[in-house]
Design a protein around this motif. Structure first.
Motif, PDB file in Angstrom:
ATOM      1  N   ALA A 276       6.104  73.851 -24.739  1.00  0.00           N
ATOM      2  CA  ALA A 276       6.474  72.738 -25.141  1.00  0.00           C
ATOM      3  C   ALA A 276       7.445  72.588 -23.249  1.00  0.00           C
ATOM      4  O   ALA A 276       8.212  71.774 -23.008  1.00  0.00           O
ATOM      5  N   ILE A 277       6.472  72.551 -22.734  1.00  0.00           N
ATOM      6  CA  ILE A 277       7.461  72.336 -21.036  1.00  0.00           C
ATOM      7  C   ILE A 277       6.552  71.501 -20.493  1.00  0.00           C
ATOM      8  O   ILE A 277       5.010  70.591 -20.612  1.00  0.00           O
ATOM      9  N   GLY A 278       7.446  69.986 -20.660  1.00  0.00           N
ATOM     10  CA  GLY A 278       7.201  68.642 -19.701  1.00  0.00           C
ATOM     11  C   GLY A 278       5.325  67.599 -20.504  1.00  0.00           C
ATOM     12  O   GLY A 278       5.173  67.240 -20.309  1.00  0.00           O
ATOM     13  N   THR A 279       5.918  67.779 -21.944  1.00  0.00           N
ATOM     14  CA  THR A 279       5.569  67.008 -23.258  1.00  0.00           C
ATOM     15  C   THR A 279       6.021  66.614 -23.877  1.00  0.00           C
ATOM     16  O   THR A 279       5.705  66.106 -25.137  1.00  0.00           O
TER      17      THR A 279
ATOM     18  N   TRP B  98      13.338  70.870  -9.964  1.00  0.00           N
ATOM     19  CA  TRP B  98      13.227  69.982 -10.022  1.00  0.00           C
ATOM     20  C   TRP B  98      11.423  69.770  -9.257  1.00  0.00           C
ATOM     21  O   TRP B  98      11.288  68.964  -9.390  1.00  0.00           O
ATOM     22  N   LYS B  99      11.074  70.859  -9.485  1.00  0.00           N
ATOM     23  CA  LYS B  99       9.775  71.152  -8.976  1.00  0.00           C
ATOM     24  C   LYS B  99       9.035  70.561  -8.091  1.00  0.00           C
ATOM     25  O   LYS B  99      10.418  70.358  -7.345  1.00  0.00           O
ATOM     26  N   MET B 100       7.755  69.766  -7.812  1.00  0.00           N
ATOM     27  CA  MET B 100       7.501  69.229  -6.631  1.00  0.00           C
ATOM     28  C   MET B 100       8.342  67.788  -6.232  1.00  0.00           C
ATOM     29  O   MET B 100       7.117  66.927  -6.063  1.00  0.00           O
TER      30      MET B 100
ATOM     31  N   TYR C 180      13.360  81.905 -22.037  1.00  0.00           N
ATOM     32  CA  TYR C 180      12.047  81.850 -22.535  1.00  0.00           C
ATOM     33  C   TYR C 180      11.475  80.644 -22.614  1.00  0.00           C
ATOM     34  O   TYR C 180      12.267  79.487 -23.278  1.00  0.00           O
ATOM     35  N   GLU C 181      10.638  79.645 -22.183  1.00  0.00           N
ATOM     36  CA  GLU C 181       9.378  78.743 -21.472  1.00  0.00           C
ATOM     37  C   GLU C 181       8.107  78.844 -21.974  1.00  0.00           C
ATOM     38  O   GLU C 181       6.922  78.940 -22.596  1.00  0.00           O
ATOM     39  N   PRO C 182       8.308  78.695 -24.382  1.00  0.00           N
ATOM     40  CA  PRO C 182       6.954  78.430 -24.425  1.00  0.00           C
ATOM     41  C   PRO C 182       5.971  77.306 -23.807  1.00  0.00           C
ATOM     42  O   PRO C 182       6.426  75.786 -24.037  1.00  0.00           O
TER      43      PRO C 182
ATOM     44  N   GLY D 199      12.076  74.314 -22.087  1.00  0.00           N
ATOM     45  CA  GLY D 199      10.705  73.374 -21.971  1.00  0.00           C
ATOM     46  C   GLY D 199      10.917  72.061 -23.253  1.00  0.00           C
ATOM     47  O   GLY D 199      11.569  72.329 -24.112  1.00  0.00           O
ATOM     48  N   SER D 200      11.391  70.870 -22.319  1.00  0.00           N
ATOM     49  CA  SER D 200      11.500  69.668 -22.987  1.00  0.00           C
ATOM     50  C   SER D 200      13.190  69.147 -23.321  1.00  0.00           C
ATOM     51  O   SER D 200      13.073  68.598 -24.621  1.00  0.00           O
ATOM     52  N   VAL D 201      13.915  70.516 -23.027  1.00  0.00           N
ATOM     53  CA  VAL D 201      15.385  70.517 -22.879  1.00  0.00           C
ATOM     54  C   VAL D 201      16.129  69.343 -22.465  1.00  0.00           C
ATOM     55  O   VAL D 201      15.165  68.447 -21.555  1.00  0.00           O
TER      56      VAL D 201
ATOM     57  N   GLY E 278       8.016  83.730 -12.337  1.00  0.00           N
ATOM     58  CA  GLY E 278       7.064  83.669 -13.494  1.00  0.00           C
ATOM     59  C   GLY E 278       6.839  82.561 -14.037  1.00  0.00           C
ATOM     60  O   GLY E 278       6.545  82.714 -15.391  1.00  0.00           O
ATOM     61  N   HIS E 279       7.006  81.433 -13.232  1.00  0.00           N
ATOM     62  CA  HIS E 279       7.102  79.878 -14.529  1.00  0.00           C
ATOM     63  C   HIS E 279       5.620  79.716 -14.433  1.00  0.00           C
ATOM     64  O   HIS E 279       4.956  80.194 -14.228  1.00  0.00           O
ATOM     65  N   SER E 280       5.780  78.903 -15.943  1.00  0.00           N
ATOM     66  CA  SER E 280       4.613  78.757 -16.804  1.00  0.00           C
ATOM     67  C   SER E 280       3.596  78.586 -15.255  1.00  0.00           C
ATOM     68  O   SER E 280       2.039  78.337 -15.473  1.00  0.00           O
TER      69      SER E 280
ATOM     70  N   ALA F 167      19.806  76.691 -20.302  1.00  0.00           N
ATOM     71  CA  ALA F 167      19.188  75.849 -20.356  1.00  0.00           C
ATOM     72  C   ALA F 167      18.036  75.819 -19.121  1.00  0.00           C
ATOM     73  O   ALA F 167      18.840  75.638 -17.946  1.00  0.00           O
ATOM     74  N   LEU F 168      16.756  75.996 -18.682  1.00  0.00           N
ATOM     75  CA  LEU F 168      16.802  75.788 -17.587  1.00  0.00           C
ATOM     76  C   LEU F 168      15.191  74.515 -17.980  1.00  0.00           C
ATOM     77  O   LEU F 168      14.770  74.114 -18.863  1.00  0.00           O
ATOM     78  N   VAL F 169      16.241  73.920 -16.934  1.00  0.00           N
ATOM     79  CA  VAL F 169      15.546  72.600 -17.492  1.00  0.00           C
ATOM     80  C   VAL F 169      14.400  71.183 -15.954  1.00  0.00           C
ATOM     81  O   VAL F 169      14.822  71.624 -15.279  1.00  0.00           O
ATOM     82  N   GLY F 170      13.639  71.257 -16.646  1.00  0.00           N
ATOM     83  CA  GLY F 170      12.352  70.462 -15.858  1.00  0.00           C
ATOM     84  C   GLY F 170      12.940  69.069 -15.395  1.00  0.00           C
ATOM     85  O   GLY F 170      13.846  68.400 -14.808  1.00  0.00           O
ATOM     86  N   GLY F 171      12.257  68.105 -15.907  1.00  0.00           N
ATOM     87  CA  GLY F 171      11.885  66.190 -16.339  1.00  0.00           C
ATOM     88  C   GLY F 171      13.263  65.508 -16.407  1.00  0.00           C
ATOM     89  O   GLY F 171      13.815  65.145 -15.292  1.00  0.00           O
ATOM     90  N   ALA F 172      14.212  66.474 -17.271  1.00  0.00           N
ATOM     91  CA  ALA F 172      15.553  65.984 -17.346  1.00  0.00           C
ATOM     92  C   ALA F 172      16.466  66.385 -16.174  1.00  0.00           C
ATOM     93  O   ALA F 172      17.927  66.092 -16.550  1.00  0.00           O
TER      94      ALA F 172
HETATM   95  P1  PGA Z   1      10.089  70.581 -18.884  1.00  0.00           P
HETATM   96  O1  PGA Z   1       9.996  71.362 -18.375  1.00  0.00           O
HETATM   97  O2  PGA Z   1      11.716  70.138 -19.109  1.00  0.00           O
HETATM   98  O3  PGA Z   1      10.168  69.438 -18.107  1.00  0.00           O
HETATM   99  O4  PGA Z   1       9.879  70.209 -19.873  1.00  0.00           O
HETATM  100  C1  PGA Z   1      10.594  72.853 -17.942  1.00  0.00           C
HETATM  101  C2  PGA Z   1      10.035  73.873 -16.965  1.00  0.00           C
HETATM  102  O5  PGA Z   1       9.356  73.762 -16.734  1.00  0.00           O
HETATM  103  O6  PGA Z   1      11.225  74.763 -16.969  1.00  0.00           O
END
Ligand code: PGA
Length: 278
Positions: free
Chosen positions: A191-194, A24-26, A186-188, A229-231, A114-116, A248-253
């Motif tokens: 691709a994160i949040g983009t 969920w980040k912040m 694996y989080e390129p 990364g944008s899953v 170690g999140h980017s 999957a490691l999911v951020g936004g979704a």
């Molecule tokens: P995202 O983030 O799904 O919003 O791209 C992934 C993450 O930061 O782990």
């Protein structure tokens, strides 16, 4: 020279369980975190037997409330709780930090390391990633170790070198008998949040490379390797259908129960498909 994935089976047919983690980040207050947990449970409870491992990673300040909501309010919902980061020391003069001992005490079970964004903004480097991974294991926390290349590194052909060296650094001094407890993601970075997702076959290729890198030091057959990364619901079937992507490691979704539960359902459907085709 692109190597094909080392496995022909998809995760669904392997003995590795899928893992879907929401970072969920912040975002979300304590009240919102509790509300999310209850709503998610209502949406997925029917699939109970085929559910993947589900991990909610709220902000540190909401960890206790989410653990409590799962255990007390929902009577042990099929979710685990993960922290988004931690210090490596048990205690000490580290203002603002949270220790692995404190997380274990709260019954948190996972920790993202170690999140980017931590690497980029908070000076997290390979050495601290390694120290934190060891500290997590020492406290029976499952580390989700993030690795991945930046756009510049990808464009200059350094993806494999960067990812391999991050994985090797994370594994320094860790016993091969602990490899099955590790989770890598694996989080390129590009691709994160983009909104740009890595193509499924390329994500799978890099996940297979991570497995091979771990495999040089011990068995990686049980190590779970996630893609992040944008899953989103639209691409999760394809990603989760790959041989070396175990979740999957999911951020936004992961911030909305509808999209997060749709990704969980994609993992359930992969397992159902495997049962049907067996
Ligand atoms: P995202 O983030 O799904 O919003 O791209 C992934 C993450 O930061 O782990």
């Amino acid at each position: 020279t692109r190597k094909r994935a080392s496995h022909t089976m998809s995760n669904a047919q392997s003995s590795r369980r899928y893992l879907i983690a929401g970072n969920w980040k912040m975002y979300k207050t304590v009240a919102e975190a509790k509300e999310f947990t209850r709503t998610l449970y209502d949406q997925i409870r029917e699939e109970e037997s085929l559910l993947p491992d589900i991990v909610l990673c709220p902000p540190t300040i909401a960890l206790d409330a989410v653990v409590h909501a799962i255990e007390k309010t929902l009577g042990g919902a099929p979710f685990s709780v993960g922290a988004q980061t931690m210090e490596s020391h048990d205690e000490g003069a580290y203002t603002g930090e949270t220790s692995p001992k404190m997380l274990a005490d709260l019954e948190v079970e996972y920790v993202v390391i170690g999140h980017s964004e931590r690497r980029q903004y908070y000076n997290e480097v390979d050495e601290t990633v390694n120290a934190k991974t060891k500290a997590a294991l020492a406290h029976q926390l499952t580390p989700i170790v993030c690795v991945g290349e930046s756009l510049e590194q990808r464009e200059s052909g350094q993806t494999d070198t960067v990812v391999t060296s991050q994985v090797e650094a994370a594994l320094q001094g860790i016993a091969a008998s602990d490899f099955e407890k590790l989770v890598f993601a694996y989080e390129p970075v590009w691709a994160i949040g983009t909104g740009k997702t890595c193509e499924a076959d390329e994500a799978n290729r890099v996940c297979a490379l991570i497995r091979q890198t771990i495999g040089k030091k011990g068995s990686a057959e049980q190590t779970r390797i996630l893609y992040g990364g944008s899953v989103k619901p639209e691409n999760s079937d394809q990603l989760l259908g790959q041989s070396d992507i175990d979740g999957a490691l999911v951020g936004g979704a992961s911030l909305k129960t509808d999209s997060f539960s749709a990704i969980i359902t994609a993992a359930v459907n992969q397992k159902k498909g495997a049962v049907v085709s067996a």
